[in-house]
Write a protein that holds these residues in place. Structure first.
Motif, short mmCIF file in Angstrom:
data_model
loop_
_atom_site.label_atom_id
_atom_site.label_comp_id
_atom_site.label_asym_id
_atom_site.label_seq_id
_atom_site.Cartn_x
_atom_site.Cartn_y
_atom_site.Cartn_z
N SER A 269 93.94 8.87 40.48
CA SER A 269 94.61 8.95 39.18
C SER A 269 96.08 9.35 39.27
CB SER A 269 93.87 9.95 38.27
OG SER A 269 93.95 11.24 38.81
N GLY A 270 96.61 9.49 40.46
CA GLY A 270 98.02 9.80 40.61
C GLY A 270 98.33 11.28 40.56
N ASN A 271 97.33 12.13 40.71
CA ASN A 271 97.52 13.57 40.67
C ASN A 271 97.27 14.22 42.03
OD1 ASN A 271 97.97 13.99 37.71
ND2 ASN A 271 96.00 12.94 37.67
N GLY A 272 97.30 13.43 43.08
CA GLY A 272 96.99 13.94 44.42
C GLY A 272 98.15 14.59 45.12
N GLY A 273 99.36 14.22 44.77
CA GLY A 273 100.54 14.81 45.39
C GLY A 273 100.61 14.57 46.89
N ILE A 274 100.85 15.62 47.64
CA ILE A 274 101.03 15.51 49.08
C ILE A 274 99.71 15.13 49.77
CG2 ILE A 274 100.62 17.94 49.60
CD1 ILE A 274 102.95 17.65 51.63
N ILE A 275 98.58 15.53 49.20
CA ILE A 275 97.28 15.17 49.79
C ILE A 275 97.09 13.65 49.72
CG2 ILE A 275 94.79 15.45 49.57
CD1 ILE A 275 96.14 17.98 50.47
N ASN A 276 97.49 13.04 48.62
CA ASN A 276 97.39 11.59 48.48
C ASN A 276 98.28 10.89 49.51
OD1 ASN A 276 96.65 9.10 47.48
ND2 ASN A 276 98.21 9.13 45.89
N ARG A 277 99.49 11.39 49.69
CA ARG A 277 100.39 10.78 50.69
C ARG A 277 99.82 10.94 52.10
NH1 ARG A 277 104.32 12.87 47.16
NH2 ARG A 277 104.53 14.76 48.42
N LEU A 278 99.25 12.10 52.39
CA LEU A 278 98.68 12.33 53.71
C LEU A 278 97.47 11.43 53.95
CD1 LEU A 278 98.61 14.14 56.30
CD2 LEU A 278 96.96 15.54 55.07
N VAL B 80 87.04 6.80 36.49
CA VAL B 80 88.12 5.88 36.88
C VAL B 80 88.08 4.63 36.01
CG1 VAL B 80 88.96 4.38 38.73
CG2 VAL B 80 88.32 6.73 39.23
N VAL B 81 86.88 4.10 35.77
CA VAL B 81 86.77 2.89 34.95
C VAL B 81 87.14 3.18 33.49
CG1 VAL B 81 85.11 1.23 34.01
CG2 VAL B 81 85.10 1.76 36.44
N LYS B 82 86.69 4.31 32.97
CA LYS B 82 86.93 4.62 31.55
C LYS B 82 88.39 4.98 31.28
CE LYS B 82 85.35 7.48 27.77
NZ LYS B 82 84.89 6.55 26.78
N PHE B 83 88.99 5.80 32.14
CA PHE B 83 90.33 6.30 31.87
C PHE B 83 91.42 5.61 32.67
CE2 PHE B 83 87.58 10.00 30.92
CZ PHE B 83 87.79 10.03 29.55
N GLY B 84 91.07 4.78 33.61
CA GLY B 84 92.07 4.06 34.40
C GLY B 84 92.59 4.90 35.56
N THR B 85 93.57 4.36 36.23
CA THR B 85 94.09 5.03 37.43
C THR B 85 95.37 5.81 37.19
OG1 THR B 85 95.29 3.03 38.06
CG2 THR B 85 93.06 3.31 38.96
N VAL C 89 89.08 12.75 45.44
CA VAL C 89 89.15 11.29 45.24
C VAL C 89 89.74 10.97 43.87
CG1 VAL C 89 87.71 9.24 44.92
CG2 VAL C 89 87.30 10.76 46.85
N TYR C 90 89.24 11.63 42.82
CA TYR C 90 89.73 11.33 41.48
C TYR C 90 91.21 11.69 41.32
CZ TYR C 90 90.04 10.92 36.47
OH TYR C 90 90.42 10.54 35.21
N ALA C 91 91.60 12.82 41.90
CA ALA C 91 93.00 13.22 41.79
C ALA C 91 93.90 12.22 42.52
CB ALA C 91 93.19 14.62 42.37
#
Length: 164
Positions: free
Chosen positions: A96-105, A26-31, A91-93
Motif C-alpha cells: 500500500s505504499g507505507n513500507g518506507g525503507i523496509i519496502n525499498r530493502l 488490497v483488492v478492496k482498498f487498492g495499492t 506485506v500490506y504496508a
C-alpha cells in the motif's frame, strides 16, 4: 502422533486466512492507501515486537529453563496467528505504499534469485526428504553429518530445477 499434526491442512489454516484478509484489503482498498503515520508506526512496532517475540520467545527453553504449562499453551496457540499478523502487516504496508525503507530493502532486485531458489526448495523439499527417508534401510539418527547429507542435495536439486 505429534509427527502427523503439522501435515494436516487445517493446522496451517490461520496463516492462510490472514493472507486472505490481506488480499481482500488490497483488492478492496487498492495499492495506494494512505495510512495515518501514528497508526502505521504503532502497527510497525507491534508487528516487529510480535515477530521477534515469537522467533526468540523460546530461547530460554533451549538453555535448560522450561516454561510453565500455561505459558507453553499460550505460546503455541498464538505463535502462528501472531507471526502471520506481523508478516501480513509488513506485506500490506509494502503493497500500500507505507513500507518506507523496509519496502525499498525488500524490493531490492538482487533478492530475486534467492527468492526464486528458496521457493523452489520449498516446493521440492518434502518430496526429496520423504524419498530419502523411505529409501533408507536403517534408522536415521540426528547428527551433523546426516543433516548435511540431507540438506545439501536439496539445495542442489532446487537450484538446478530453477535454471530449467
Amino acid at each position: 502422533m505429534d509427527s502427523h499434526i503439522d501435515t494436516k491442512p487445517y493446522c496451517r489454516m490461520t496463516p492462510y486466512l490472514i493472507g486472505m484478509v490481506i488480499a481482500y484489503l488490497v483488492v478492496k482498498f487498492g495499492t495506494q492507501v494512505k495510512i495515518n503515520k501514528i497508526v502505521a508506526v504503532v502497527w510497525w512496532i507491534l508487528s516487529i515486537f510480535m515477530g521477534l517475540a515469537i522467533v526468540f520467545g523460546l530461547y530460554w527453553t533451549y538453555q535448560g529453563y522450561y516454561l510453565s504449562r500455561s505459558l507453553t499453551l499460550f505460546y503455541h496457540s498464538c505463535c502462528k496467528f501472531g507471526y502471520s499478523v506481523a508478516l501480513g502487516w509488513m506485506v500490506y504496508a509494502c503493497i500500500s505504499g507505507n513500507g518506507g525503507i523496509i519496502n525499498r530493502l525488500l524490493s531490492w532486485k538482487y533478492w530475486r534469485p534467492l527468492s526464486r531458489m528458496t521457493f523452489s526448495v520449498y516446493l521440492v523439499h518434502a518430496f526429496a526428504y520423504n524419498t530419502f527417508v523411505m529409501n533408507s534401510d536403517t534408522l536415521m539418527f540426528l547428527s551433523f553429518i546426516n543433516m548435511t547429507y540431507m540438506f545439501l542435495p536439496q539445495i542442489g536439486r532446487a537450484s538446478c530445477r530453477e535454471r530449467v
